[in-house]
Every structure is written in C-alpha cells, then in structure tokens.
Design a protein around this motif. Sequence first.
Motif, PDB file in Angstrom:
ATOM      1  N   GLU B  40       2.343  76.446 -24.547  1.00  0.00           N
ATOM      2  CA  GLU B  40       2.956  74.962 -24.475  1.00  0.00           C
ATOM      3  C   GLU B  40       4.587  75.231 -24.228  1.00  0.00           C
ATOM      4  N   ARG B  43       6.805  74.741 -27.285  1.00  0.00           N
ATOM      5  CA  ARG B  43       6.804  75.803 -28.417  1.00  0.00           C
ATOM      6  C   ARG B  43       7.228  77.023 -27.883  1.00  0.00           C
ATOM      7  N   SER B  64      17.636  70.877 -32.851  1.00  0.00           N
ATOM      8  CA  SER B  64      17.454  69.529 -32.366  1.00  0.00           C
ATOM      9  C   SER B  64      18.213  69.379 -30.814  1.00  0.00           C
ATOM     10  N   LEU B  69      13.917  65.751 -27.825  1.00  0.00           N
ATOM     11  CA  LEU B  69      12.551  65.219 -28.320  1.00  0.00           C
ATOM     12  C   LEU B  69      12.962  64.815 -29.842  1.00  0.00           C
ATOM     13  N   SER B  70      12.205  64.146 -30.563  1.00  0.00           N
ATOM     14  CA  SER B  70      12.482  63.781 -31.897  1.00  0.00           C
ATOM     15  C   SER B  70      12.339  64.745 -32.853  1.00  0.00           C
ATOM     16  N   GLN B  71      13.043  64.575 -34.149  1.00  0.00           N
ATOM     17  CA  GLN B  71      12.695  65.639 -34.955  1.00  0.00           C
ATOM     18  C   GLN B  71      11.359  65.845 -35.508  1.00  0.00           C
ATOM     19  N   THR B  73       8.728  65.401 -33.676  1.00  0.00           N
ATOM     20  CA  THR B  73       7.779  66.146 -32.751  1.00  0.00           C
ATOM     21  C   THR B  73       8.176  67.558 -32.693  1.00  0.00           C
ATOM     22  N   ILE B  74       9.660  67.765 -32.775  1.00  0.00           N
ATOM     23  CA  ILE B  74      10.047  69.441 -33.288  1.00  0.00           C
ATOM     24  C   ILE B  74       9.245  69.842 -34.135  1.00  0.00           C
ATOM     25  N   SER B  75       9.266  69.228 -35.458  1.00  0.00           N
ATOM     26  CA  SER B  75       8.450  69.568 -36.590  1.00  0.00           C
ATOM     27  C   SER B  75       7.244  69.996 -36.312  1.00  0.00           C
ATOM     28  N   HIS B  76       6.513  68.957 -35.719  1.00  0.00           N
ATOM     29  CA  HIS B  76       4.874  69.090 -35.349  1.00  0.00           C
ATOM     30  C   HIS B  76       4.902  70.484 -34.816  1.00  0.00           C
ATOM     31  N   HIS B  77       5.485  70.743 -33.699  1.00  0.00           N
ATOM     32  CA  HIS B  77       5.353  71.995 -32.873  1.00  0.00           C
ATOM     33  C   HIS B  77       5.831  73.212 -33.606  1.00  0.00           C
TER      34      HIS B  77
END
Lengths: 123, 123
Positions: B40, B43, B64, B69-71, B73-77
């Motif tokens: 991805e 990532r 960031s 991208l939102s924080q 979304t970044i935290s999810h990746h």
Amino acid sequence: MSNQDLALTDATERCSPLVREPLSAGRAHEIARTFKALGEPVRLRLLSLIASHDGGEACVCDISPSFDLSQPTISHHLKVLREAGLLDSERRGTWVYYRVIPAALHQLSSALADADPTAAVTA
Amino acid sequence: MSNQDLALTDATERCSPLVREPLSAGRAHEIARTFKALGEPVRLRLLSLIASHDGGEACVCDISPSFDLSQPTISHHLKVLREAGLLDSERRGTWVYYRVIPAALHQLSSALADADPTAAVTA
C-alpha cells in the motif's frame, strides 16, 4: 518490450533502499504494486515453486499437483504475478511456461536492504 | 515479548531465499502478511519516512505534514505496519514514537535475495 526488459531497464533507478531517504509518492505506488502481488500466500508459493523448479521455469502442469486449487485459479494468480512484473511467460505447444524475472526480485530485495538486523531499539 | 524480540528470534529461520526451495504453506502465509502490509503506497511512504528520519524514529507529529491525510488515517496505517511486525512504538508524553524494526526488513530482503538481476530469460 517484455517484462524482463522493463525490469532490467528500471532496476538501477529503483534499487536505492527505502530506509535511506523518503520514497516519493510515485515510486511508493510502483513498489507497493509489486509487494501487493506478493502479499498473498498462494502467489508467494507459486513464485517460489517456479523459481526453484528444474531449469527455473514451470508450466501449470508442473504446478497444479502442489496446490489444492483449480487450474483457472492458479492461472489467475500467475497472471497477477506476471502483470506485477515478477514473472515472464512463453507459450510452447499446449502449455505456457513461467519464469521468475530475477531483476524484479533483486530490486525489491535491494529496496528493503541496508537495515542492520542486529540494531537495537534504543528509543 | 516485543515485535523487536519476535523479529530477532525468527530472523534466522525465515531468512532463506524463496528462490532456492519451495516455500511451505505456513511460511508463505507468514511472509505474505508482511508483504501485504507493504503493498500500500501510503504505508510504504510511512515506513520510508520513519526509517530515514533523524534518529530513525518519528511520531505522528513529524509525519503528518508530509501527507494529505488525517491523523486517524495515518495512525491506522501505522497500526497495520506495527501488527505486521515492521514497526515498534513507544509512548513518550503526548506522542507515540515509531521506529522500523531492521530485522524485519532484513528478513524480507533476504527472502527475495539470491536472484541474479542480469540473468537472461533463456526459455
């Protein structure tokens, strides 16, 4: 131009390790496509089976006995690996023979290299 | 046991190149999970940014500004990369700091190695 030619042409410019400097969005997109193709256990096993087969090539007839999957399913996975630039193929008579493109694996391996496996987490 | 410990423990047994002999179903499953996490573009860029950041670590506050991208979304990746054993993390005050696990990248690089990039398709 074959997958093999493309892989060899691009190998040098795509080899620099991703741990050394931030990847550009374009390069990340390109490499991620190849990793995504490898991110499936059946495809990884197919690639490994072909690479380690006698003469470095195999047809679906050689591969099928090792998998509890239909030939169309195996052919689909081979197509994904081919479209990701990891396999080359050649039709000979009834069968299509597949062969791993070494330059493609080499450039992925190099992109991930330069990481010292013994480095401790010091944070 | 941390991700770092796990990666170091398993590194030697998982390092043998997949081009040398057919991967077992179990090992293919394990490696495919890590490749899938890398498959991805966001990532891959996150991993690259963290690995090449000053001191080899970064928090979401450092990351960031480079992403549209939102924080969350970044935290999810980052969570996906962490669960795949590619990142370690440590909370310090308000922020969680992330660091690449070198042994994890090293074992993937080794699994893809042994491919001669200049080998021709002779079939």
